[in-house]
Design an enzyme around this catalytic site. Sequence first.
Site, mmCIF file in Angstrom:
data_model
loop_
_atom_site.group_PDB
_atom_site.id
_atom_site.type_symbol
_atom_site.label_atom_id
_atom_site.label_comp_id
_atom_site.label_asym_id
_atom_site.label_seq_id
_atom_site.Cartn_x
_atom_site.Cartn_y
_atom_site.Cartn_z
ATOM 1 C CB CYS A 1 7.167 -12.454 3.799
ATOM 2 S SG CYS A 1 8.863 -13.083 3.264
ATOM 3 C CG ASN B 1 1.361 -14.236 -0.645
ATOM 4 O OD1 ASN B 1 1.907 -13.768 0.091
ATOM 5 N ND2 ASN B 1 1.441 -14.108 -2.115
ATOM 6 C CD GLN C 1 -2.670 -1.042 2.656
ATOM 7 O OE1 GLN C 1 -2.264 -0.677 3.370
ATOM 8 N NE2 GLN C 1 -3.640 -2.055 2.738
ATOM 9 C CG HIS D 1 6.915 -14.534 -0.386
ATOM 10 N ND1 HIS D 1 6.729 -13.509 0.338
ATOM 11 C CD2 HIS D 1 5.542 -14.872 -0.381
ATOM 12 C CE1 HIS D 1 5.859 -13.013 0.953
ATOM 13 N NE2 HIS D 1 4.898 -13.807 0.354
ATOM 14 C CD1 TRP E 1 3.174 -9.859 1.066
ATOM 15 C CD2 TRP E 1 2.910 -10.170 -1.099
ATOM 16 N NE1 TRP E 1 4.455 -9.686 0.588
ATOM 17 C CE2 TRP E 1 4.469 -9.757 -0.846
ATOM 18 C CE3 TRP E 1 2.834 -10.485 -2.523
ATOM 19 C CZ2 TRP E 1 5.566 -9.654 -1.707
ATOM 20 C CZ3 TRP E 1 3.760 -10.093 -3.347
ATOM 21 C CH2 TRP E 1 5.253 -9.797 -2.873
#
Length: 518
Positions: free
Chosen positions: A106, A290, A97, A266, A292
Amino acid sequence: MHFQGTSVAANHRGPPHNRKQINNIPLGLVLSCLLLLSLLLLSSGAPPQDSQTGVALTLTPLDSLHSHGSRPRPARLINVQYIVTFAFVCFLYSICQNSYLCSGNCWFLASIGALTSTDEKTKDLINQVIPADQSFSKNYAGIFHFRFWRFGKWIEVVVDDLLPTIDDDLIFVDSKTSKEFWPALLEKAYAKVCGSYADLDGGFISEALMDFTGGVHMEFVLNDEAPAYLWNIMDRAAKSQTLMGCDTYQGESREAVSSEGIVGGHAYTVTGVSKVMSKRNPVHLVRVLNPWGDTEWKGDWSDESSLWDTVSREDRKWREKLDNGEFWISMTNFTKNFETLDICCLCPDFLDRSPGCHWKSQRNFGKWIAGTTAGGSMNNIETFWKNPQFRVRIEELSEDITHEEGAENMLVSLMQNHEKRHRRSQKNYSIGFYIFKVRGESGKFSAEFFNDKTPVAKKSFHNLREVTEFFWLEPGEYMIVPCTKNPGETASFVLSIFSKHETHFEYIDETEENEDDP
């Protein structure tokens, strides 16, 4: 009245339910005083500085934070009533963002996903890390506490609820559920343990999973090295008190996304497994998240895959067409696209199908000291004997315990600790260990013992916080020698063993003399 939040270590095996203190003051007393005086906890009397958030390493330009940054309490941002619910929560990673932060935590986000994507059977794990007796309404005083397992000890961490924001947007962890602020508070507590928010930049999901459970960590290398029975282990793990995560191979650039939707370098969360019948053939699936909250696998068994049309209506219930970062992938593609699988649990009983098998754990603490007990690997034969030595005696295995799927009966874990205030300043040494068969000798073993001895097992050296390895060891007596690769490297360590057998595990006192010594 002003109380400063601190981290308090509880020197015992279990969670510190009765050792909640701030500066040696019981946490309950602090809360009562704050409520009596209608005060809110403030962990620091000054506004947030770069040294507290670590933003000097991650924010550009810094004057943006100085001019717009603040630390409001959640109640000022939204009408929030609770700290945590046990429903599944996905997280938005703030880098998606804004451009204030680098993308490096992560691994911690994926560990939060593992902690919260579990069902009622692992509710105890959540309550252990996030005590349930907290809210933004009842007995609210701006004070929250969390528990983490750090290097063999459970610690209680107290924080206020002032959260770093820019223009009222949370800078770090954010939740898709607008009234969920516990992820941000949990991150703040963990950042406090690690030194600062910037100390969460870069890491392995296994670190946080271990700090959430205090149990045992198992790592499985995937691709061609993955054992044939790995899905069965994952299936049993998913049905017990375990947390699972995985990592992808590093791409050409940091977190580059492949054509099939996999992010390179990741960390992901493993949230479940399932077996479906496709055209009368069984297919083993893995459900992956994930952190995210978007960017999903696009290949076989993804949300839009036509392969879901080949399964029964009952099996089709597993399919969810939601762009929430969670997806199904076949076990075959899972082992091809992901590099490692990490499983953390309180106890590895799920590894065996035998109900009579219960793994037992023991732990010892030690220290490598340059010039005395830091002898390095066996390549340094003149000093290797100086390393700390530990004796293990393995009793006979019970008849009702089955030998299956690898038949390992011992897991050895070695974790190093440099006791640095900031995690990013802690440079891990390359560590490993050797296991030798011994026959009743007493006392510390001298240099002569190792001249013609070959270890029956060993763990190769890795530059990691923790290294683990499964072994099959026949009943008898053994010696474990944990060490750094190079001599003269000072650090503390925790050596743990998990065994199917009745096992005796003790440090070999350096003051004793071996009966075979000249």
